[in-house]
Design a protein around this motif. Sequence first.
Motif, PDB file in Angstrom:
ATOM      1  N   ASN A   1       0.959  -1.228  -0.090  1.00  0.00           N
ATOM      2  CA  ASN A   1      -0.106  -0.073   0.017  1.00  0.00           C
ATOM      3  C   ASN A   1       0.758   1.221  -0.003  1.00  0.00           C
ATOM      4  OD1 ASN A   1      -2.282   1.804   0.256  1.00  0.00           O
ATOM      5  ND2 ASN A   1      -2.169   1.565   2.431  1.00  0.00           N
ATOM      6  N   VAL A  45      -0.692   4.838   0.330  1.00  0.00           N
ATOM      7  CA  VAL A  45      -1.697   5.225  -0.745  1.00  0.00           C
ATOM      8  C   VAL A  45      -3.007   5.299  -0.440  1.00  0.00           C
ATOM      9  CG1 VAL A  45      -2.518   5.321  -3.066  1.00  0.00           C
ATOM     10  CG2 VAL A  45       0.006   5.182  -2.618  1.00  0.00           C
ATOM     11  N   MET A  46      -3.591   4.271   0.300  1.00  0.00           N
ATOM     12  CA  MET A  46      -4.941   4.018   0.547  1.00  0.00           C
ATOM     13  C   MET A  46      -5.129   3.991   2.324  1.00  0.00           C
ATOM     14  SD  MET A  46      -6.523   1.004  -1.829  1.00  0.00           S
ATOM     15  CE  MET A  46      -8.276   1.609  -1.248  1.00  0.00           C
ATOM     16  N   ALA A  49      -2.847   7.423  -6.310  1.00  0.00           N
ATOM     17  CA  ALA A  49      -3.931   7.802  -5.545  1.00  0.00           C
ATOM     18  C   ALA A  49      -4.826   7.427  -6.392  1.00  0.00           C
ATOM     19  CB  ALA A  49      -4.056   9.313  -5.000  1.00  0.00           C
ATOM     20  N   GLY A  87      -8.216   7.905  -4.740  1.00  0.00           N
ATOM     21  CA  GLY A  87      -9.285   8.407  -4.106  1.00  0.00           C
ATOM     22  C   GLY A  87      -9.854   7.918  -2.586  1.00  0.00           C
ATOM     23  N   LYS A  88     -10.402   8.366  -2.270  1.00  0.00           N
ATOM     24  CA  LYS A  88     -11.074   8.152  -0.642  1.00  0.00           C
ATOM     25  C   LYS A  88     -12.095   6.972  -1.076  1.00  0.00           C
ATOM     26  CE  LYS A  88     -12.452   9.708   3.927  1.00  0.00           C
ATOM     27  NZ  LYS A  88     -12.883  10.732   4.616  1.00  0.00           N
TER      28      LYS A  88
END
Length: 431
Positions: free
Chosen positions: A333, A336-337, A361, A363-364
Amino acid sequence: MLKIVTIGGGSSYTPELIEGFIRRYQELPVDEIWLVDCEEGKEKLDIVGNLAKRMVEKSGLPIAVNLTLDRREALKNATFVTTQMRVGLLDARIKDERIPLSYGLFGQETNGAGGMFKAFRTIPVILDICKDIEELSPDAWLINFTNPAGIITEAVNRYSNINKVIGLCNVPFDMHTAIAKILDRPKSDVRIFMGGLNHMSYVTKVVCDGKDVTEYVISKWGTHSMNNISGTEWSNAFVRELGVLPSPYHRYYYMAKESLEEAVDKFKNHGTRAENVKRLETELFELYTDIDLAEKPKQLEQRGGAYYSDAACNLISSIYNDKGDLQIVNTLNRGVMAEFEYDEVVEISAMITSNGPVPVAVGKMPKCVKGLLNQIKSFEVATCEAAITGEYNKALLAMMINPLVSSQKYAIKILDEMFEAHKKYLPRFTK
Protein backbone atom coordinates in the motif's frame (compact mmCIF):
# COMPACT_ATOMS: atom_id res chain seq x y z
CA MET A 1 20.16 -13.15 -20.62
CA LEU A 2 16.42 -12.69 -20.16
CA LYS A 3 15.31 -15.87 -18.44
CA ILE A 4 11.68 -16.59 -17.48
CA VAL A 5 10.89 -19.40 -15.04
CA THR A 6 7.29 -20.55 -14.66
CA ILE A 7 6.46 -22.64 -11.59
CA GLY A 8 3.40 -24.69 -12.44
CA GLY A 9 4.46 -24.91 -16.08
CA GLY A 10 2.13 -27.85 -16.68
CA SER A 11 -0.89 -25.58 -16.25
CA SER A 12 -3.49 -25.41 -18.98
CA TYR A 13 -2.87 -21.63 -19.04
CA THR A 14 0.75 -22.01 -20.18
CA PRO A 15 0.01 -21.74 -23.95
CA GLU A 16 -1.42 -18.28 -23.30
CA LEU A 17 1.78 -17.31 -21.49
CA ILE A 18 3.91 -18.56 -24.37
CA GLU A 19 1.72 -16.71 -26.87
CA GLY A 20 2.18 -13.52 -24.84
CA PHE A 21 5.97 -13.77 -24.92
CA ILE A 22 5.97 -14.54 -28.64
CA ARG A 23 3.79 -11.52 -29.46
CA ARG A 24 5.98 -9.19 -27.38
CA TYR A 25 9.35 -10.51 -28.47
CA GLN A 26 10.47 -7.26 -30.13
CA GLU A 27 10.11 -5.38 -26.84
CA LEU A 28 10.76 -8.36 -24.54
CA PRO A 29 13.47 -10.51 -26.16
CA VAL A 30 13.24 -13.62 -24.00
CA ASP A 31 16.21 -15.98 -24.33
CA GLU A 32 14.99 -18.88 -22.18
CA ILE A 33 11.68 -20.08 -20.79
CA TRP A 34 11.82 -22.77 -18.14
CA LEU A 35 8.59 -24.63 -17.38
CA VAL A 36 8.74 -26.28 -13.97
CA ASP A 37 6.35 -28.68 -12.28
CA CYS A 38 6.27 -31.39 -9.61
CA GLU A 39 6.10 -35.16 -10.05
CA GLU A 40 2.29 -35.12 -9.86
CA GLY A 41 2.20 -32.74 -12.82
CA LYS A 42 4.82 -34.45 -14.97
CA GLU A 43 2.42 -35.80 -17.61
CA LYS A 44 0.74 -32.42 -18.07
CA LEU A 45 4.12 -30.68 -18.15
CA ASP A 46 5.27 -32.95 -20.98
CA ILE A 47 2.08 -32.34 -22.97
CA VAL A 48 1.84 -28.59 -22.56
CA GLY A 49 5.63 -28.19 -22.73
CA ASN A 50 5.79 -29.83 -26.14
CA LEU A 51 2.97 -27.59 -27.34
CA ALA A 52 4.98 -24.60 -26.09
CA LYS A 53 7.98 -25.79 -28.07
CA ARG A 54 5.86 -26.16 -31.23
CA MET A 55 4.48 -22.63 -30.75
CA VAL A 56 7.98 -21.17 -30.46
CA GLU A 57 9.23 -23.20 -33.41
CA LYS A 58 6.33 -21.93 -35.53
CA SER A 59 7.15 -18.34 -34.54
CA GLY A 60 10.74 -18.72 -35.75
CA LEU A 61 12.03 -16.90 -32.67
CA PRO A 62 15.28 -17.92 -30.91
CA ILE A 63 13.60 -18.76 -27.57
CA ALA A 64 14.76 -21.92 -25.82
CA VAL A 65 11.97 -23.78 -23.98
CA ASN A 66 13.13 -26.12 -21.20
CA LEU A 67 11.02 -28.57 -19.18
CA THR A 68 12.09 -29.79 -15.73
CA LEU A 69 10.93 -31.16 -12.39
CA ASP A 70 14.04 -29.66 -10.77
CA ARG A 71 12.98 -26.24 -9.52
CA ARG A 72 16.41 -25.27 -8.25
CA GLU A 73 18.05 -26.02 -11.59
CA ALA A 74 15.53 -23.80 -13.34
CA LEU A 75 15.78 -20.89 -10.90
CA LYS A 76 19.50 -20.24 -11.32
CA ASN A 77 19.97 -16.66 -12.55
CA ALA A 78 16.31 -16.17 -13.41
CA THR A 79 15.18 -12.68 -14.43
CA PHE A 80 11.47 -13.23 -13.75
CA VAL A 81 9.73 -16.05 -11.89
CA THR A 82 6.01 -16.58 -12.43
CA THR A 83 3.91 -18.84 -10.23
CA GLN A 84 0.66 -20.46 -11.36
CA MET A 85 0.37 -23.41 -8.99
CA ARG A 86 -2.52 -25.50 -7.76
CA VAL A 87 -1.33 -27.56 -4.80
CA GLY A 88 -3.39 -30.74 -4.80
CA LEU A 89 -4.50 -30.16 -8.41
CA LEU A 90 -8.16 -29.82 -9.35
CA ASP A 91 -9.17 -32.68 -7.06
CA ALA A 92 -8.30 -30.44 -4.11
CA ARG A 93 -10.35 -27.61 -5.58
CA ILE A 94 -13.34 -29.93 -5.93
CA LYS A 95 -13.14 -30.61 -2.19
CA ASP A 96 -12.79 -26.88 -1.48
CA GLU A 97 -16.10 -26.35 -3.25
CA ARG A 98 -18.06 -29.50 -2.37
CA ILE A 99 -17.52 -29.55 1.39
CA PRO A 100 -18.80 -26.03 2.21
CA LEU A 101 -21.66 -26.39 -0.29
CA SER A 102 -22.74 -29.64 1.38
CA TYR A 103 -23.37 -27.54 4.50
CA GLY A 104 -25.26 -24.89 2.55
CA LEU A 105 -22.39 -22.37 2.59
CA PHE A 106 -20.28 -20.92 -0.21
CA GLY A 107 -17.76 -23.26 -1.79
CA GLN A 108 -15.45 -21.20 -3.96
CA GLU A 109 -11.76 -21.58 -4.75
CA THR A 110 -10.64 -18.07 -3.78
CA ASN A 111 -13.30 -16.84 -1.33
CA GLY A 112 -14.68 -18.11 1.95
CA ALA A 113 -13.68 -21.50 3.37
CA GLY A 114 -12.47 -22.86 0.03
CA GLY A 115 -10.18 -19.92 -0.61
CA MET A 116 -8.80 -20.18 2.90
CA PHE A 117 -7.82 -23.83 2.46
CA LYS A 118 -6.30 -23.16 -0.94
CA ALA A 119 -4.16 -20.55 0.81
CA PHE A 120 -3.25 -23.02 3.59
CA ARG A 121 -1.96 -25.52 1.01
CA THR A 122 -0.16 -22.91 -1.08
CA ILE A 123 1.56 -20.58 1.42
CA PRO A 124 4.17 -23.10 2.69
CA VAL A 125 5.01 -24.04 -0.91
CA ILE A 126 5.36 -20.44 -2.12
CA LEU A 127 7.59 -19.61 0.85
CA ASP A 128 9.87 -22.55 0.00
CA ILE A 129 10.07 -21.22 -3.55
CA CYS A 130 10.97 -17.81 -2.14
CA LYS A 131 13.90 -19.33 -0.23
CA ASP A 132 15.21 -20.83 -3.47
CA ILE A 133 14.80 -17.49 -5.27
CA GLU A 134 16.68 -15.67 -2.49
CA GLU A 135 19.58 -18.09 -2.92
CA LEU A 136 19.64 -18.73 -6.68
CA SER A 137 18.22 -15.58 -8.30
CA PRO A 138 18.13 -12.81 -5.69
CA ASP A 139 17.53 -10.08 -8.29
CA ALA A 140 14.55 -11.81 -9.89
CA TRP A 141 11.01 -10.45 -9.83
CA LEU A 142 8.38 -12.86 -8.52
CA ILE A 143 5.10 -12.44 -10.41
CA ASN A 144 2.40 -14.45 -8.62
CA PHE A 145 -0.92 -15.27 -10.19
CA THR A 146 -1.57 -18.31 -8.02
CA ASN A 147 -4.90 -17.84 -6.25
CA PRO A 148 -5.92 -16.48 -3.83
CA ALA A 149 -3.48 -13.92 -5.23
CA GLY A 150 -3.94 -11.26 -2.55
CA ILE A 151 -3.42 -13.64 0.37
CA ILE A 152 -0.42 -15.33 -1.28
CA THR A 153 1.24 -11.97 -1.99
CA GLU A 154 0.49 -10.86 1.59
CA ALA A 155 2.18 -14.01 2.91
CA VAL A 156 5.29 -13.47 0.75
CA ASN A 157 5.60 -9.88 1.97
CA ARG A 158 5.10 -10.84 5.63
CA TYR A 159 7.08 -14.06 5.88
CA SER A 160 9.85 -14.01 3.26
CA ASN A 161 12.84 -11.79 2.55
CA ILE A 162 11.73 -11.13 -1.03
CA ASN A 163 10.66 -7.57 -1.70
CA LYS A 164 10.40 -7.83 -5.48
CA VAL A 165 7.01 -9.55 -5.58
CA ILE A 166 3.83 -8.56 -7.39
CA GLY A 167 0.47 -10.32 -7.31
CA LEU A 168 -1.69 -10.35 -10.40
CA CYS A 169 -5.36 -11.06 -11.13
CA ASN A 170 -7.41 -11.13 -14.31
CA VAL A 171 -10.49 -9.44 -12.78
CA PRO A 172 -9.19 -5.86 -13.33
CA PHE A 173 -8.21 -6.87 -16.89
CA ASP A 174 -11.73 -8.17 -17.45
CA MET A 175 -13.37 -5.06 -15.93
CA HIS A 176 -11.19 -2.79 -18.08
CA THR A 177 -12.42 -4.70 -21.14
CA ALA A 178 -16.05 -4.35 -20.06
CA ILE A 179 -15.69 -0.61 -19.38
CA ALA A 180 -14.07 -0.01 -22.78
CA LYS A 181 -16.99 -1.86 -24.36
CA ILE A 182 -19.47 0.44 -22.57
CA LEU A 183 -17.59 3.45 -23.93
CA ASP A 184 -17.23 1.81 -27.36
CA ARG A 185 -13.54 2.63 -27.36
CA PRO A 186 -10.31 0.60 -27.56
CA LYS A 187 -8.90 -0.34 -24.14
CA SER A 188 -5.81 1.72 -24.90
CA ASP A 189 -7.99 4.86 -24.90
CA VAL A 190 -9.50 4.11 -21.48
CA ARG A 191 -7.75 4.45 -18.11
CA ILE A 192 -9.31 2.90 -15.03
CA PHE A 193 -8.36 3.50 -11.41
CA MET A 194 -9.01 0.71 -8.91
CA GLY A 195 -8.40 0.25 -5.22
CA GLY A 196 -9.12 -2.34 -2.56
CA LEU A 197 -8.15 -5.98 -2.21
CA ASN A 198 -7.89 -8.94 -4.55
CA HIS A 199 -11.42 -9.96 -5.58
CA MET A 200 -12.59 -7.05 -3.42
CA SER A 201 -11.44 -4.01 -5.41
CA TYR A 202 -13.58 -1.23 -6.83
CA VAL A 203 -13.18 1.01 -9.88
CA THR A 204 -13.11 4.53 -8.44
CA LYS A 205 -12.51 6.51 -11.61
CA VAL A 206 -12.62 6.10 -15.40
CA VAL A 207 -10.87 8.52 -17.76
CA CYS A 208 -11.26 8.66 -21.54
CA ASP A 209 -9.82 11.39 -23.80
CA GLY A 210 -8.70 13.22 -20.69
CA LYS A 211 -12.26 13.42 -19.38
CA ASP A 212 -13.71 11.87 -16.22
CA VAL A 213 -16.46 9.55 -17.49
CA THR A 214 -17.00 7.65 -14.25
CA GLU A 215 -20.62 8.71 -13.77
CA TYR A 216 -21.54 7.64 -17.30
CA VAL A 217 -19.96 4.19 -16.84
CA ILE A 218 -21.67 3.77 -13.46
CA SER A 219 -25.01 4.59 -15.10
CA LYS A 220 -24.45 1.72 -17.57
CA TRP A 221 -23.07 -0.90 -15.17
CA GLY A 222 -25.43 -3.86 -15.07
CA THR A 223 -24.93 -7.42 -16.26
CA HIS A 224 -21.12 -7.60 -16.31
CA SER A 225 -20.00 -11.09 -15.28
CA MET A 226 -17.14 -13.50 -15.93
CA ASN A 227 -16.79 -17.09 -17.15
CA ASN A 228 -16.75 -18.37 -13.58
CA ILE A 229 -19.17 -15.84 -12.03
CA SER A 230 -22.59 -14.98 -13.34
CA GLY A 231 -25.84 -14.14 -11.64
CA THR A 232 -28.35 -11.42 -10.95
CA GLU A 233 -27.94 -8.10 -12.74
CA TRP A 234 -26.73 -5.23 -10.60
CA SER A 235 -29.40 -2.75 -9.53
CA ASN A 236 -28.19 0.43 -11.17
CA ALA A 237 -29.76 2.49 -8.40
CA PHE A 238 -27.57 0.60 -5.93
CA VAL A 239 -24.39 1.05 -8.00
CA ARG A 240 -25.04 4.79 -8.41
CA GLU A 241 -25.51 5.19 -4.66
CA LEU A 242 -22.43 3.04 -3.96
CA GLY A 243 -20.45 5.52 -6.04
CA VAL A 244 -17.83 3.02 -7.22
CA LEU A 245 -17.96 0.08 -9.64
CA PRO A 246 -18.18 -3.36 -7.99
CA SER A 247 -16.53 -6.38 -9.60
CA PRO A 248 -18.30 -9.67 -10.42
CA TYR A 249 -16.90 -11.13 -7.17
CA HIS A 250 -18.85 -8.59 -5.15
CA ARG A 251 -22.01 -10.55 -5.98
CA TYR A 252 -20.96 -12.99 -3.25
CA TYR A 253 -21.32 -10.21 -0.68
CA TYR A 254 -23.97 -7.79 -1.97
CA MET A 255 -26.18 -10.56 -3.41
CA ALA A 256 -25.23 -13.27 -0.93
CA LYS A 257 -28.61 -15.01 -0.75
CA GLU A 258 -29.17 -15.12 -4.51
CA SER A 259 -25.57 -16.18 -5.23
CA LEU A 260 -25.65 -18.92 -2.60
CA GLU A 261 -29.00 -20.26 -3.82
CA GLU A 262 -27.62 -20.40 -7.36
CA ALA A 263 -24.41 -22.10 -6.22
CA VAL A 264 -26.24 -24.72 -4.14
CA ASP A 265 -28.67 -25.41 -7.00
CA LYS A 266 -25.81 -25.91 -9.47
CA PHE A 267 -23.99 -28.11 -6.95
CA LYS A 268 -27.03 -30.37 -6.53
CA ASN A 269 -27.96 -30.58 -10.20
CA HIS A 270 -24.76 -30.07 -12.18
CA GLY A 271 -21.84 -30.55 -9.81
CA THR A 272 -19.32 -27.94 -8.73
CA ARG A 273 -17.59 -25.36 -10.88
CA ALA A 274 -14.35 -27.29 -10.22
CA GLU A 275 -15.80 -30.47 -11.71
CA ASN A 276 -16.84 -28.56 -14.83
CA VAL A 277 -13.35 -27.03 -15.04
CA LYS A 278 -11.80 -30.49 -14.72
CA ARG A 279 -13.84 -31.67 -17.72
CA LEU A 280 -12.81 -28.60 -19.70
CA GLU A 281 -9.18 -29.11 -18.78
CA THR A 282 -9.34 -32.74 -19.91
CA GLU A 283 -10.63 -31.53 -23.28
CA LEU A 284 -7.88 -28.91 -23.48
CA PHE A 285 -5.13 -31.43 -22.83
CA GLU A 286 -6.58 -33.72 -25.48
CA LEU A 287 -6.21 -30.81 -27.88
CA TYR A 288 -2.69 -30.10 -26.62
CA THR A 289 -1.55 -33.64 -27.52
CA ASP A 290 -2.23 -32.99 -31.22
CA ILE A 291 1.25 -32.74 -32.76
CA ASP A 292 -0.17 -30.50 -35.48
CA LEU A 293 -1.39 -27.93 -32.95
CA ALA A 294 1.07 -25.03 -32.68
CA GLU A 295 -1.07 -22.21 -31.24
CA LYS A 296 -3.23 -21.44 -28.24
CA PRO A 297 -6.65 -23.06 -28.80
CA LYS A 298 -9.71 -20.81 -28.60
CA GLN A 299 -11.28 -23.10 -25.98
CA LEU A 300 -8.77 -21.87 -23.38
CA GLU A 301 -10.71 -18.62 -23.15
CA GLN A 302 -13.59 -20.54 -21.53
CA ARG A 303 -11.49 -20.96 -18.39
CA GLY A 304 -12.37 -18.51 -15.61
CA GLY A 305 -8.79 -17.26 -15.41
CA ALA A 306 -8.45 -16.51 -19.10
CA TYR A 307 -6.09 -13.58 -19.77
CA TYR A 308 -4.13 -14.05 -16.53
CA SER A 309 -1.10 -14.95 -18.58
CA ASP A 310 -1.49 -12.08 -21.03
CA ALA A 311 -1.69 -9.68 -18.09
CA ALA A 312 1.49 -11.25 -16.70
CA CYS A 313 3.39 -10.79 -19.97
CA ASN A 314 2.24 -7.19 -20.10
CA LEU A 315 3.46 -6.59 -16.54
CA ILE A 316 6.85 -8.21 -17.19
CA SER A 317 7.37 -6.14 -20.33
CA SER A 318 6.54 -2.93 -18.47
CA ILE A 319 9.10 -3.71 -15.74
CA TYR A 320 11.75 -4.73 -18.26
CA ASN A 321 11.21 -1.62 -20.39
CA ASP A 322 10.54 0.81 -17.52
CA LYS A 323 7.31 1.88 -19.25
CA GLY A 324 5.66 3.72 -16.39
CA ASP A 325 2.23 2.69 -17.66
CA LEU A 326 -0.80 2.17 -15.44
CA GLN A 327 -1.74 -1.37 -14.40
CA ILE A 328 -3.71 -2.87 -11.51
CA VAL A 329 -1.56 -5.12 -9.32
CA ASN A 330 -1.30 -6.52 -5.82
CA THR A 331 1.50 -4.68 -4.05
CA LEU A 332 2.35 -2.85 -0.84
CA ASN A 333 0.00 0.00 0.00
CA ARG A 334 2.81 2.42 0.92
CA GLY A 335 0.31 4.81 2.48
CA VAL A 336 -1.72 5.41 -0.68
CA MET A 337 -4.97 3.95 0.70
CA ALA A 338 -5.86 5.31 4.13
CA GLU A 339 -8.10 2.29 4.72
CA PHE A 340 -5.09 -0.05 5.14
CA GLU A 341 -1.74 -0.21 6.91
CA TYR A 342 1.34 1.11 5.12
CA ASP A 343 2.85 -2.35 4.64
CA GLU A 344 -0.30 -4.31 3.84
CA VAL A 345 -0.87 -5.68 0.34
CA VAL A 346 -3.63 -4.01 -1.66
CA GLU A 347 -4.93 -4.35 -5.20
CA ILE A 348 -4.41 -0.94 -6.74
CA SER A 349 -3.62 1.02 -9.87
CA ALA A 350 0.12 1.58 -10.10
CA MET A 351 2.72 2.93 -12.50
CA ILE A 352 4.93 0.03 -13.54
CA THR A 353 8.62 0.95 -13.60
CA SER A 354 11.89 -0.95 -13.66
CA ASN A 355 11.88 -0.59 -9.87
CA GLY A 356 8.44 -2.12 -9.63
CA PRO A 357 4.93 -0.77 -9.04
CA VAL A 358 4.40 2.76 -7.76
CA PRO A 359 0.83 2.92 -6.35
CA VAL A 360 -1.15 5.98 -7.37
CA ALA A 361 -3.89 7.79 -5.48
CA VAL A 362 -7.26 6.32 -6.42
CA GLY A 363 -9.40 8.49 -4.17
CA LYS A 364 -10.98 7.97 -0.79
CA MET A 365 -13.21 4.92 -0.57
CA PRO A 366 -16.88 5.58 0.26
CA LYS A 367 -17.69 4.89 3.88
CA CYS A 368 -20.19 2.25 2.79
CA VAL A 369 -17.42 -0.07 1.51
CA LYS A 370 -14.77 0.48 4.19
CA GLY A 371 -16.20 -2.02 6.65
CA LEU A 372 -16.25 -4.84 4.12
CA LEU A 373 -12.72 -4.03 2.94
CA ASN A 374 -11.35 -4.11 6.48
CA GLN A 375 -13.17 -7.32 7.31
CA ILE A 376 -11.66 -9.06 4.29
CA LYS A 377 -8.18 -7.74 5.08
CA SER A 378 -8.46 -9.05 8.65
CA PHE A 379 -9.45 -12.43 7.16
CA GLU A 380 -6.41 -12.38 4.84
CA VAL A 381 -4.00 -11.58 7.67
CA ALA A 382 -5.55 -14.21 9.97
CA THR A 383 -5.32 -16.81 7.17
CA CYS A 384 -1.61 -16.07 6.70
CA GLU A 385 -0.96 -16.39 10.43
CA ALA A 386 -2.81 -19.71 10.60
CA ALA A 387 -0.94 -21.09 7.57
CA ILE A 388 2.42 -20.16 9.10
CA THR A 389 1.77 -21.39 12.65
CA GLY A 390 -0.38 -24.42 11.85
CA GLU A 391 -2.59 -23.56 14.80
CA TYR A 392 -6.15 -24.86 14.61
CA ASN A 393 -7.60 -22.00 16.66
CA LYS A 394 -6.09 -19.41 14.32
CA ALA A 395 -7.67 -21.24 11.40
CA LEU A 396 -11.02 -21.17 13.22
CA LEU A 397 -10.65 -17.44 13.82
CA ALA A 398 -9.93 -16.83 10.13
CA MET A 399 -12.95 -18.84 9.05
CA MET A 400 -15.26 -17.24 11.61
CA ILE A 401 -14.46 -13.68 10.55
CA ASN A 402 -15.06 -14.39 6.87
CA PRO A 403 -18.46 -12.93 5.92
CA LEU A 404 -19.22 -15.88 3.63
CA VAL A 405 -19.20 -18.28 6.60
CA SER A 406 -20.92 -16.44 9.48
CA SER A 407 -21.74 -19.61 11.43
CA GLN A 408 -19.83 -21.04 14.38
CA LYS A 409 -21.59 -24.40 14.15
CA TYR A 410 -20.82 -24.94 10.48
CA ALA A 411 -17.42 -23.27 10.61
CA ILE A 412 -16.19 -25.94 13.03
CA LYS A 413 -17.77 -28.78 11.01
CA ILE A 414 -16.34 -27.53 7.72
CA LEU A 415 -12.95 -26.84 9.27
CA ASP A 416 -12.65 -30.36 10.67
CA GLU A 417 -13.85 -32.05 7.48
CA MET A 418 -11.58 -29.98 5.24
CA PHE A 419 -8.55 -30.59 7.45
CA GLU A 420 -9.21 -34.30 7.10
CA ALA A 421 -9.80 -34.08 3.35
CA HIS A 422 -6.57 -32.10 2.75
CA LYS A 423 -4.32 -33.60 5.46
CA LYS A 424 -1.80 -34.82 2.85
CA TYR A 425 -1.04 -31.19 1.98
CA LEU A 426 -1.33 -29.71 5.50
CA PRO A 427 1.30 -31.48 7.64
CA ARG A 428 1.83 -28.29 9.67
CA PHE A 429 -1.67 -28.30 11.19
CA THR A 430 -2.56 -30.14 14.38
CA LYS A 431 -5.69 -29.73 16.48
